[in-house]
Design an enzyme around this catalytic site. Sequence first.
Site, PDB file in Angstrom:
ATOM      1  N   ASP A  73       1.710   6.742  -2.615  1.00 30.03           N
ATOM      2  CA  ASP A  73       3.082   7.150  -2.338  1.00 30.03           C
ATOM      3  C   ASP A  73       3.787   6.032  -1.574  1.00 30.03           C
ATOM      4  O   ASP A  73       3.368   5.659  -0.477  1.00 30.03           O
ATOM      5  CB  ASP A  73       3.083   8.433  -1.502  1.00 30.03           C
ATOM      6  CG  ASP A  73       4.472   9.033  -1.369  1.00 30.03           C
ATOM      7  OD1 ASP A  73       5.456   8.374  -1.749  1.00 30.03           O
ATOM      8  OD2 ASP A  73       4.569  10.172  -0.869  1.00 30.03           O
TER       9      ASP A  73
ATOM     10  N   HIS B 107       7.199   6.097  -0.843  1.00 24.73           N
ATOM     11  CA  HIS B 107       8.357   6.611  -0.111  1.00 24.73           C
ATOM     12  C   HIS B 107       9.613   5.783  -0.344  1.00 24.73           C
ATOM     13  O   HIS B 107      10.457   5.640   0.549  1.00 24.73           O
ATOM     14  CB  HIS B 107       8.052   6.706   1.391  1.00 24.73           C
ATOM     15  CG  HIS B 107       6.989   7.707   1.722  1.00 24.73           C
ATOM     16  ND1 HIS B 107       5.688   7.342   1.967  1.00 24.73           N
ATOM     17  CD2 HIS B 107       7.021   9.056   1.826  1.00 24.73           C
ATOM     18  CE1 HIS B 107       4.959   8.419   2.208  1.00 24.73           C
ATOM     19  NE2 HIS B 107       5.746   9.477   2.125  1.00 24.73           N
TER      20      HIS B 107
ATOM     21  N   GLU C   8       3.916   6.793  -6.706  1.00 20.83           N
ATOM     22  CA  GLU C   8       5.019   7.697  -6.402  1.00 20.83           C
ATOM     23  C   GLU C   8       6.153   6.978  -5.681  1.00 20.83           C
ATOM     24  O   GLU C   8       5.922   6.224  -4.734  1.00 20.83           O
ATOM     25  CB  GLU C   8       4.481   8.838  -5.528  1.00 20.83           C
ATOM     26  CG  GLU C   8       5.502   9.863  -5.112  1.00 20.83           C
ATOM     27  CD  GLU C   8       4.869  10.991  -4.319  1.00 20.83           C
ATOM     28  OE1 GLU C   8       5.604  11.648  -3.551  1.00 20.83           O
ATOM     29  OE2 GLU C   8       3.647  11.210  -4.436  1.00 20.83           O
TER      30      GLU C   8
ATOM     31  N   HIS D 162       4.944  18.389  -5.563  1.00 17.02           N
ATOM     32  CA  HIS D 162       4.995  17.918  -4.181  1.00 17.02           C
ATOM     33  C   HIS D 162       4.806  19.133  -3.282  1.00 17.02           C
ATOM     34  O   HIS D 162       5.468  20.154  -3.458  1.00 17.02           O
ATOM     35  CB  HIS D 162       6.348  17.259  -3.901  1.00 17.02           C
ATOM     36  CG  HIS D 162       6.516  16.757  -2.510  1.00 17.02           C
ATOM     37  ND1 HIS D 162       7.189  17.478  -1.536  1.00 17.02           N
ATOM     38  CD2 HIS D 162       6.111  15.614  -1.915  1.00 17.02           C
ATOM     39  CE1 HIS D 162       7.194  16.788  -0.408  1.00 17.02           C
ATOM     40  NE2 HIS D 162       6.551  15.655  -0.604  1.00 17.02           N
TER      41      HIS D 162
END
Length: 391
Positions: free
Chosen positions: A206, A208, A232, A308
């Site tokens: 991930d 972000h 992600e 999520h």
Amino acid sequence: MRVTGVRQWIADFGFYNAIYIRIETDEGVVGEAEVAMRRRTRSVSALIEELSEYLIGRDPTRIEQHAERMYRDSFLGGTLLTIGISAIDQALWDLNGRALGVPVHRLLGGKFRDRVPVYTHAKAGGSPEEMAAEIRDRVDRGFTAVKTTLPGFYEKVTSVRHDRPALIPARQTETELLPTWTFKVIAEYFAAAREAVGPDIHLMLDCHGRLNVANAIRLCEALAPYDLTFIEEPVPADRVDWMLEVSRRSTTPIAAGERWGNHFASAPFIGAHAVAVVQPDVGICGGITAARKIATCAEAHGLSIAFHNPFGPLQSAATWQLAATLPNLMISESMITPAQTQYWERYTEDPPRVENGEWVVTDTPGLGPRLRVEEIVKHPFKPELDRGGTR
């Protein structure tokens, strides 16, 4: 049956504040739900209070109608609004399941699967060896899929808050100059992780939204040898064209969706195939009602769903009740760690259980868990948990 009241409580969940709600009716049937919004708890709480005014006196069985009116009549959209709607929507599904004595998955068309696969988290740590050890620990606990954050950007991750950036300044924007060694070092972390757990464990990353398009492509190229299940949010999640360009240049599937406000927000990304893995959040997108529409849209485009869900027991139950019904489910996120589990047990009766990386679908009416309000009120809102943060 008519709604007579909506009550809510905000509880300290250790690393963030969780909002619990209960919808009450004149027939004594109730519905309960949970949402969380890091750094904006009080804003969401106020929205839930305002939306509750609309619901009083209305028939709680008209879930689709309420979802439509709460969204349309608010005029302005966005995720703060849809998080408030999510709380009420999940509670309405719970209420209807309890009223009929059936689990929510029965109301959604019944089980497509008897077990829902879930993944857990591991912190990136300060070195490749630390990250490899963290991921190995999760595998030893029975998980076959583990996600971590971007090495060098986040050293320590605690639930929904990110602490102590290791090598890259926390406030650095995606367009600023990165150290020349950035992608080489990130690759070393994943080389160590892959060696530690072998070829059959699913590894996910991930980001972000911390990179621009060019650097996201460089990241994907650097990590291609390590067979990640998905990467992600490699770029900020607002732009379809940015995500699409990275997806077209990456051999690793790209995932996004947690920040989508509802099915309308997801449609441009899904329609353009800007992502290969769609990640709605039942507590953010507008509840089970909106998440199911996103999943159906993704199915029509041949895309997988990986929910999520880094939150608590009731939202996890809502997520997995829906996940059990979907033919295009890939996996769901979970935050099943020793530190988190204590809150699951404290705030709910019969919280969801995950064994060997799977939730076994249950037939308990509604969402399953029941709130322990007497415990929730002992651990009230903590303002300090809503402050700061790095993305």
